[in-house]
Design an enzyme around this catalytic site. Structure first.
Site, PDB file in Angstrom:
ATOM      1  N   GLY A   1     -47.482   1.461  98.557  1.00  0.00           N
ATOM      2  CA  GLY A   1     -47.356   1.142  99.973  1.00  0.00           C
ATOM      3  C   GLY A   1     -48.357   1.929 100.792  1.00  0.00           C
ATOM      4  O   GLY A   1     -48.797   3.017 100.384  1.00  0.00           O
TER       5      GLY A   1
ATOM      6  N   GLN B   1     -52.214   5.786 108.010  1.00  0.00           N
ATOM      7  CA  GLN B   1     -52.845   6.428 106.842  1.00  0.00           C
ATOM      8  C   GLN B   1     -54.310   6.051 106.680  1.00  0.00           C
ATOM      9  O   GLN B   1     -55.027   6.688 105.909  1.00  0.00           O
ATOM     10  CB  GLN B   1     -52.089   6.061 105.557  1.00  0.00           C
ATOM     11  CG  GLN B   1     -50.697   6.660 105.491  1.00  0.00           C
ATOM     12  CD  GLN B   1     -50.033   6.321 104.176  1.00  0.00           C
ATOM     13  OE1 GLN B   1     -49.462   5.266 104.027  1.00  0.00           O
ATOM     14  NE2 GLN B   1     -50.144   7.216 103.200  1.00  0.00           N
TER      15      GLN B   1
ATOM     16  N   CYS C   1     -46.817  10.304  98.067  1.00  0.00           N
ATOM     17  CA  CYS C   1     -47.488   9.689  99.216  1.00  0.00           C
ATOM     18  C   CYS C   1     -48.999   9.838  99.046  1.00  0.00           C
ATOM     19  O   CYS C   1     -49.474  10.917  98.684  1.00  0.00           O
ATOM     20  CB  CYS C   1     -47.038  10.373 100.504  1.00  0.00           C
ATOM     21  SG  CYS C   1     -47.797   9.695 101.982  1.00  0.00           S
ATOM     22  N   LEU C   2     -49.726   8.761  99.311  1.00  0.00           N
ATOM     23  CA  LEU C   2     -51.187   8.797  99.168  1.00  0.00           C
ATOM     24  C   LEU C   2     -51.811   9.829 100.112  1.00  0.00           C
ATOM     25  O   LEU C   2     -52.913  10.313  99.859  1.00  0.00           O
ATOM     26  CB  LEU C   2     -51.783   7.410  99.451  1.00  0.00           C
ATOM     27  CG  LEU C   2     -51.412   6.314  98.441  1.00  0.00           C
ATOM     28  CD1 LEU C   2     -51.848   4.949  98.960  1.00  0.00           C
ATOM     29  CD2 LEU C   2     -52.039   6.602  97.084  1.00  0.00           C
TER      30      LEU C   2
ATOM     31  N   HIS D   1     -43.769   6.370 108.337  1.00  0.00           N
ATOM     32  CA  HIS D   1     -45.158   6.673 108.720  1.00  0.00           C
ATOM     33  C   HIS D   1     -45.465   6.153 110.124  1.00  0.00           C
ATOM     34  O   HIS D   1     -46.229   6.778 110.867  1.00  0.00           O
ATOM     35  CB  HIS D   1     -46.141   6.007 107.743  1.00  0.00           C
ATOM     36  CG  HIS D   1     -46.448   6.818 106.520  1.00  0.00           C
ATOM     37  ND1 HIS D   1     -47.048   8.056 106.579  1.00  0.00           N
ATOM     38  CD2 HIS D   1     -46.270   6.551 105.203  1.00  0.00           C
ATOM     39  CE1 HIS D   1     -47.215   8.516 105.332  1.00  0.00           C
ATOM     40  NE2 HIS D   1     -46.740   7.632 104.486  1.00  0.00           N
TER      41      HIS D   1
ATOM     42  N   HIS E   1     -39.984   4.599 103.552  1.00  0.00           N
ATOM     43  CA  HIS E   1     -41.097   5.555 103.527  1.00  0.00           C
ATOM     44  C   HIS E   1     -42.235   5.086 104.435  1.00  0.00           C
ATOM     45  O   HIS E   1     -42.751   5.858 105.256  1.00  0.00           O
ATOM     46  CB  HIS E   1     -41.575   5.707 102.077  1.00  0.00           C
ATOM     47  CG  HIS E   1     -42.733   6.626 101.886  1.00  0.00           C
ATOM     48  ND1 HIS E   1     -42.678   7.767 101.113  1.00  0.00           N
ATOM     49  CD2 HIS E   1     -44.011   6.570 102.363  1.00  0.00           C
ATOM     50  CE1 HIS E   1     -43.865   8.372 101.134  1.00  0.00           C
ATOM     51  NE2 HIS E   1     -44.693   7.668 101.880  1.00  0.00           N
ATOM     52  N   GLU E   2     -42.606   3.814 104.305  1.00  0.00           N
ATOM     53  CA  GLU E   2     -43.744   3.307 105.082  1.00  0.00           C
ATOM     54  C   GLU E   2     -43.389   3.167 106.566  1.00  0.00           C
ATOM     55  O   GLU E   2     -44.215   3.462 107.440  1.00  0.00           O
ATOM     56  CB  GLU E   2     -44.235   1.967 104.523  1.00  0.00           C
ATOM     57  CG  GLU E   2     -44.687   2.004 103.070  1.00  0.00           C
ATOM     58  CD  GLU E   2     -45.689   3.105 102.753  1.00  0.00           C
ATOM     59  OE1 GLU E   2     -46.473   3.487 103.635  1.00  0.00           O
ATOM     60  OE2 GLU E   2     -45.675   3.596 101.616  1.00  0.00           O
TER      61      GLU E   2
HETATM   62 NI    NI Z   1     -46.712   7.777 102.414  1.00  0.00          NI
END
Ligand code: NI
Length: 153
Positions: free
Chosen positions: A46, A51, A88-89, A134, A130-131
């Site tokens: 995701g 991000q 998380c990226l 963000h 999670h997304e």
């Molecule tokens: Ni993340």
């Protein structure tokens, strides 16, 4: 195909609240395409627009069942709980267990501006939460109950 740079923790943009998308124009469609390419290139499940440095309420997800594009998503139903390990990226190398609902329903607009709903359980429910966090400037590590050394698992 355009891969965008993924913003890492420490950049203030990740703490900001993203803005609603009022018009689905070329810029938004280009962003969706780039986010898809960036997600697949990164190997993540995701990615949220902040991000890649854009404060818009846009998310792309693929947990293995195909791409889901979410514009202005919000959780309209949730129930139960689960405690899965997340990463998380934007926070490379950090993994931890987070409490999330076991099932959520998300309402959002697709790229044509149509309102859709999608139910997620398991990993997809985690991913939705999670997304969407963000988009409100919340990173998963703030919610971690127990950090996990993934190498040892
Ligand atoms: Ni993340």
């Amino acid at each position: 195909m355009a891969i965008r740079n993924i913003v890492k923790k420490g950049d203030d943009i990740l703490k900001k609240r993203s803005k609603e998308v009022n018009e689905i124009n070329e810029r938004v469609l280009d962003l969706l395409d780039d986010m898809r390419d960036t997600l697949y290139e990164s190997g993540g499940v995701g990615l949220a627009a902040p991000q890649v440095g854009v404060l818009k309420r846009i998310v792309v997800i693929d947990v293995g069942d195909g791409l889901i594009e979410l514009i202005n998503p919000r959780i309209i139903e949730q129930e139960g709980e689960q405690f899965d390990v997340e990463g998380c990226l934007s926070i490379p190398g950090v993994y931890g267990r987070v409490k999330r609902p076991a099932r959520v329903v998300v309402e959002y607009q697709n790229r044509k501006g149509e309102i859709e709903r999608k139910e997620g359980t398991g990993l997809l429910a985690v991913c939705f939460c999670h997304e969407l966090d963000h988009l409100d400037g919340i990173l998963f590590d703030e919610k971690v109950i127990e950090f996990v050394d993934v190498e040892k698992e």
